[in-house]
Design a protein around this motif. Structure first.
Motif, PDB file in Angstrom:
ATOM      1  N   UNK A  69      26.410  81.206 -32.132  1.00 51.07           N
ATOM      2  CA  UNK A  69      26.444  80.111 -31.172  1.00 51.07           C
ATOM      3  C   UNK A  69      27.763  80.076 -30.411  1.00 51.07           C
ATOM      4  N   UNK A  70      27.715  79.479 -29.224  1.00 50.70           N
ATOM      5  CA  UNK A  70      28.933  79.313 -28.435  1.00 50.70           C
ATOM      6  C   UNK A  70      29.923  78.427 -29.172  1.00 50.70           C
ATOM      7  N   UNK A  71      29.431  77.394 -29.838  1.00 46.44           N
ATOM      8  CA  UNK A  71      30.319  76.476 -30.561  1.00 46.44           C
ATOM      9  C   UNK A  71      31.096  77.204 -31.657  1.00 46.44           C
ATOM     10  N   UNK A  72      30.411  78.032 -32.446  1.00 46.06           N
ATOM     11  CA  UNK A  72      31.084  78.798 -33.506  1.00 46.06           C
ATOM     12  C   UNK A  72      32.114  79.753 -32.905  1.00 46.06           C
ATOM     13  N   UNK A  73      31.758  80.383 -31.825  1.00 43.94           N
ATOM     14  CA  UNK A  73      32.678  81.320 -31.189  1.00 43.94           C
ATOM     15  C   UNK A  73      33.891  80.612 -30.586  1.00 43.94           C
ATOM     16  N   UNK A  74      33.683  79.467 -29.963  1.00 43.29           N
ATOM     17  CA  UNK A  74      34.811  78.708 -29.406  1.00 43.29           C
ATOM     18  C   UNK A  74      35.739  78.237 -30.517  1.00 43.29           C
ATOM     19  N   UNK A  75      35.167  77.699 -31.601  1.00 43.00           N
ATOM     20  CA  UNK A  75      35.985  77.207 -32.704  1.00 43.00           C
ATOM     21  C   UNK A  75      36.758  78.355 -33.355  1.00 43.00           C
ATOM     22  N   UNK A  76      36.111  79.493 -33.556  1.00 42.06           N
ATOM     23  CA  UNK A  76      36.805  80.651 -34.123  1.00 42.06           C
ATOM     24  C   UNK A  76      37.932  81.119 -33.201  1.00 42.06           C
ATOM     25  N   UNK A  77      37.685  81.105 -31.911  1.00 44.07           N
ATOM     26  CA  UNK A  77      38.715  81.486 -30.948  1.00 44.07           C
ATOM     27  C   UNK A  77      39.955  80.613 -31.110  1.00 44.07           C
ATOM     28  N   UNK A  78      39.750  79.303 -31.265  1.00 43.90           N
ATOM     29  CA  UNK A  78      40.873  78.377 -31.413  1.00 43.90           C
ATOM     30  C   UNK A  78      41.540  78.498 -32.777  1.00 43.90           C
ATOM     31  N   UNK A  79      40.734  78.567 -33.833  1.00 44.63           N
ATOM     32  CA  UNK A  79      41.252  78.567 -35.206  1.00 44.63           C
ATOM     33  C   UNK A  79      41.908  79.899 -35.572  1.00 44.63           C
ATOM     34  N   UNK A  80      41.296  80.991 -35.191  1.00 39.85           N
ATOM     35  CA  UNK A  80      41.828  82.304 -35.546  1.00 39.85           C
ATOM     36  C   UNK A  80      42.760  82.840 -34.458  1.00 39.85           C
ATOM     37  N   UNK A  81      42.344  82.719 -33.213  1.00 41.62           N
ATOM     38  CA  UNK A  81      43.181  83.202 -32.116  1.00 41.62           C
ATOM     39  C   UNK A  81      44.382  82.326 -31.841  1.00 41.62           C
ATOM     40  N   UNK A  82      44.306  81.069 -32.248  1.00 43.83           N
ATOM     41  CA  UNK A  82      45.411  80.129 -32.031  1.00 43.83           C
ATOM     42  C   UNK A  82      46.171  79.814 -33.297  1.00 43.83           C
ATOM     43  N   UNK A  83      46.063  80.680 -34.289  1.00 39.93           N
ATOM     44  CA  UNK A  83      46.741  80.427 -35.556  1.00 39.93           C
ATOM     45  C   UNK A  83      47.503  81.640 -36.054  1.00 39.93           C
ATOM     46  N   UNK A  84      48.555  81.376 -36.805  1.00 38.15           N
ATOM     47  CA  UNK A  84      49.351  82.421 -37.448  1.00 38.15           C
ATOM     48  C   UNK A  84      49.816  81.913 -38.808  1.00 38.15           C
ATOM     49  N   UNK A  85      50.235  82.831 -39.651  1.00 33.62           N
ATOM     50  CA  UNK A  85      50.842  82.451 -40.920  1.00 33.62           C
ATOM     51  C   UNK A  85      52.354  82.550 -40.801  1.00 33.62           C
ATOM     52  N   UNK A  86      53.051  81.689 -41.515  1.00 31.84           N
ATOM     53  CA  UNK A  86      54.518  81.682 -41.541  1.00 31.84           C
ATOM     54  C   UNK A  86      54.973  81.390 -42.959  1.00 31.84           C
ATOM     55  N   UNK A  87      56.224  81.680 -43.228  1.00 33.68           N
ATOM     56  CA  UNK A  87      56.811  81.393 -44.532  1.00 33.68           C
ATOM     57  C   UNK A  87      58.151  80.711 -44.333  1.00 33.68           C
ATOM     58  N   UNK A  88      58.546  79.939 -45.330  1.00 35.11           N
ATOM     59  CA  UNK A  88      59.887  79.373 -45.352  1.00 35.11           C
ATOM     60  C   UNK A  88      60.814  80.387 -46.005  1.00 35.11           C
ATOM     61  N   UNK A  89      62.064  80.447 -45.537  1.00 34.67           N
ATOM     62  CA  UNK A  89      63.026  81.303 -46.218  1.00 34.67           C
ATOM     63  C   UNK A  89      63.585  80.554 -47.436  1.00 34.67           C
ATOM     64  N   UNK A  90      64.508  81.169 -48.142  1.00 35.24           N
ATOM     65  CA  UNK A  90      65.057  80.591 -49.380  1.00 35.24           C
ATOM     66  C   UNK A  90      65.775  79.265 -49.146  1.00 35.24           C
ATOM     67  N   UNK A  91      66.239  79.026 -47.922  1.00 42.30           N
ATOM     68  CA  UNK A  91      66.927  77.771 -47.594  1.00 42.30           C
ATOM     69  C   UNK A  91      66.001  76.722 -46.990  1.00 42.30           C
ATOM     70  N   UNK A  92      64.696  76.994 -46.969  1.00 42.16           N
ATOM     71  CA  UNK A  92      63.733  76.023 -46.448  1.00 42.16           C
ATOM     72  C   UNK A  92      63.651  75.993 -44.938  1.00 42.16           C
ATOM     73  N   UNK A  93      63.963  77.112 -44.299  1.00 45.96           N
ATOM     74  CA  UNK A  93      63.882  77.207 -42.838  1.00 45.96           C
ATOM     75  C   UNK A  93      62.675  78.037 -42.427  1.00 45.96           C
ATOM     76  N   UNK A  94      62.189  77.749 -41.240  1.00 47.52           N
ATOM     77  CA  UNK A  94      61.117  78.564 -40.670  1.00 47.52           C
ATOM     78  C   UNK A  94      61.547  79.041 -39.296  1.00 47.52           C
TER      79      UNK A  94
END
Length: 146
Positions: A69-94
Motif C-alpha cells: 500500500x501507499x500508506x505502508x510505503x510512505x510510513x517506511x520512507x519516513x521511518x527508515x529513510x528519515x532515521x539513523x542510529x547514534x550512540x553516546x560517547x563515554x562522557x554522555x555526548x552525541x
C-alpha cells in the motif's frame, strides 16, 4: 521515573558534540538504552530520539499495513529513510551530524525537549516560538492549565 521531562539547552562543542542532559542520560540508563534511534519528526523541525523500542513501535505500525500500500510505503520512507542510529560517547555526548543540522536548523546550541517516552532535539529559537504558539493556541481555545 522512566520518562523524559522538561527541557535543557546545551552548547555544541568545536568537534560537533553536545552533552545530553544528566536527567535524560539517567532515564536512558534506567531503560538500558545503549543505542539511540533518531528520527526526523513528522510535524516539527525536530529530531525525535529514543531507544530501539521507538523504531519497533513504528515498524509494528508498518507491519500492520498492506506491504504494497501507499500508506505502508510512505510510513517506511519516513521511518527508515528519515532515521539513523547514534550512540553516546563515554562522557554522555552525541554528535550533532549533518542529518540533525539540516533538518532542524541547529547551529550552535541544542534544546533537549522531553516528550515522555522519547526526547527531541530542537533549534532554540524554533523551540521557543513553537512552544509559545502552542501555549497561545491552548489559551485561545479556553483550556486552562492543569
Amino acid at each position: 521515573m522512566n520518562r523524559f521531562l522538561s527541557n535543557a539547552t546545551n552548547r555544541i562543542d568545536t568537534k560537533g558534540r553536545v552533552s545530553v542532559p544528566a536527567a535524560f542520560r539517567s532515564v536512558l540508563t534506567r531503560l538500558d538504552v545503549s543505542e539511540l534511534y533518531c528520527l526526523q519528526d513528522f510535524v516539527f523541525p525536530a529530531i525525535s530520539v529514543g531507544g530501539p523500542e521507538l523504531l519497533d513501535r513504528y515498524e509494528s505500525q508498518i507491519e500492520a499495513l498492506d506491504p504494497f500500500s501507499e500508506e505502508a510505503n510512505r510510513l517506511s520512507l519516513l521511518v527508515h529513510g528519515g532515521g539513523v542510529f547514534a550512540k553516546l560517547d563515554a562522557e554522555g555526548r552525541m554528535m550533532v551530524t549533518d542529518f540533525i543540522r539540516s533538518f532542524t536548523g541547529i547551529t550552535k546550541e541544542v534544546v533537549f525537549v522531553g516528550r515522555g517516552r522519547y526526547f527531541q532535539l530542537w533549534d532554540p529559537e524554533t523551540f521557543e516560538a513553537t512552544a509559545s504558539k502552542a501555549r497561545q493556541e491552548r489559551t485561545a481555545n479556553g483550556v486552562a492549565s492543569a
